[in-house]
Design an enzyme around this catalytic site. Structure first.
Site, PDB file in Angstrom:
ATOM      1  N   GLN A  78     174.586  62.916 105.218  1.00 63.62           N
ATOM      2  CA  GLN A  78     173.739  61.965 105.943  1.00 63.62           C
ATOM      3  C   GLN A  78     172.428  61.762 105.182  1.00 63.62           C
ATOM      4  O   GLN A  78     171.474  62.506 105.362  1.00 63.62           O
ATOM      5  CB  GLN A  78     173.461  62.458 107.367  1.00 63.62           C
ATOM      6  CG  GLN A  78     172.746  61.416 108.189  1.00 63.62           C
ATOM      7  CD  GLN A  78     172.628  61.807 109.641  1.00 63.62           C
ATOM      8  OE1 GLN A  78     173.236  62.754 110.122  1.00 63.62           O
ATOM      9  NE2 GLN A  78     171.818  61.067 110.357  1.00 63.62           N
ATOM     10  N   PHE A  79     172.394  60.723 104.341  1.00 67.70           N
ATOM     11  CA  PHE A  79     171.218  60.464 103.518  1.00 67.70           C
ATOM     12  C   PHE A  79     169.981  60.142 104.344  1.00 67.70           C
ATOM     13  O   PHE A  79     168.853  60.357 103.897  1.00 67.70           O
ATOM     14  CB  PHE A  79     171.483  59.346 102.503  1.00 67.70           C
ATOM     15  CG  PHE A  79     171.517  57.954 103.082  1.00 67.70           C
ATOM     16  CD1 PHE A  79     170.367  57.179 103.085  1.00 67.70           C
ATOM     17  CD2 PHE A  79     172.689  57.434 103.619  1.00 67.70           C
ATOM     18  CE1 PHE A  79     170.385  55.895 103.614  1.00 67.70           C
ATOM     19  CE2 PHE A  79     172.713  56.167 104.144  1.00 67.70           C
ATOM     20  CZ  PHE A  79     171.558  55.391 104.155  1.00 67.70           C
ATOM     21  N   THR A  80     170.151  59.672 105.573  1.00 66.34           N
ATOM     22  CA  THR A  80     169.007  59.295 106.400  1.00 66.34           C
ATOM     23  C   THR A  80     168.160  60.496 106.817  1.00 66.34           C
ATOM     24  O   THR A  80     167.053  60.316 107.326  1.00 66.34           O
ATOM     25  CB  THR A  80     169.442  58.505 107.652  1.00 66.34           C
ATOM     26  OG1 THR A  80     170.323  59.316 108.427  1.00 66.34           O
ATOM     27  CG2 THR A  80     170.123  57.207 107.268  1.00 66.34           C
TER      28      THR A  80
END
Length: 150
Positions: A78-80
């Site tokens: 999850q890059f966020t």
């Protein structure tokens, strides 16, 4: 590397209406990778995940680790998690690693968790549009950043 750990009674991830990973009792781990992350971060975080005593013992006290409850792990990229909200209202993801850096690190984390846990873990698909379903138990949610070891 930044992770969000959620103690769950069940969790699954779906891509294109196909379940790619599912667990019962265990930990849903959301993982964000940045360029400064190393294999040392992977080893440290994997050790933390496997040894966190966040499952209830017979007295209802969070005193047991995932191995002691025979739990499973679902790891989702999850890059966020590396969103910067300092300026304006549109988050910046400049700190999040690009796939050419992040994918090998994600794959190393999978292998490290499997080694430390002693069994296969479940995963999402890196970079895919994933739908994550979970039943948070407690709720127990813990955020750990390998660059800010508190």
């Amino acid at each position: 590397m930044r992770i969000v750990i959620q103690r769950v009674t069940e969790a699954s991830v779906t891509v294109n209406e196909q379940i790619t990973g599912a667990i019962g009792t265990g930990l849903l781990v959301l993982m964000g990778i940045e360029d400064a992350d190393t294999e040392e971060d992977i080893q440290w975080l994997s050790n933390k995940i496997v040894n966190l005593r966040i499952f209830n013992d017979e007295n209802g006290v969070m005193n047991l680790g995932i191995k002691e409850v025979n739990g499973d792990v679902l790891l989702v990229s999850q890059f966020t998690l590396h969103a910067s909200t300092k300026k304006g209202n549109r988050p910046s993801y400049i700190k999040a690693s690009k796939p050419e850096t992040a994918i090998p690190m994600y794959e190393k984390m999978i292998k490290q968790l499997e080694t430390d846990l002693g069994k296969k873990i479940q995963t999402g698909i890196f970079g895919a549009d994933m739908k994550v379903r979970l039943l948070n138990d407690g709720p127990v949610t813990i955020v750990i950043d390998s660059k800010n070891k508190e």
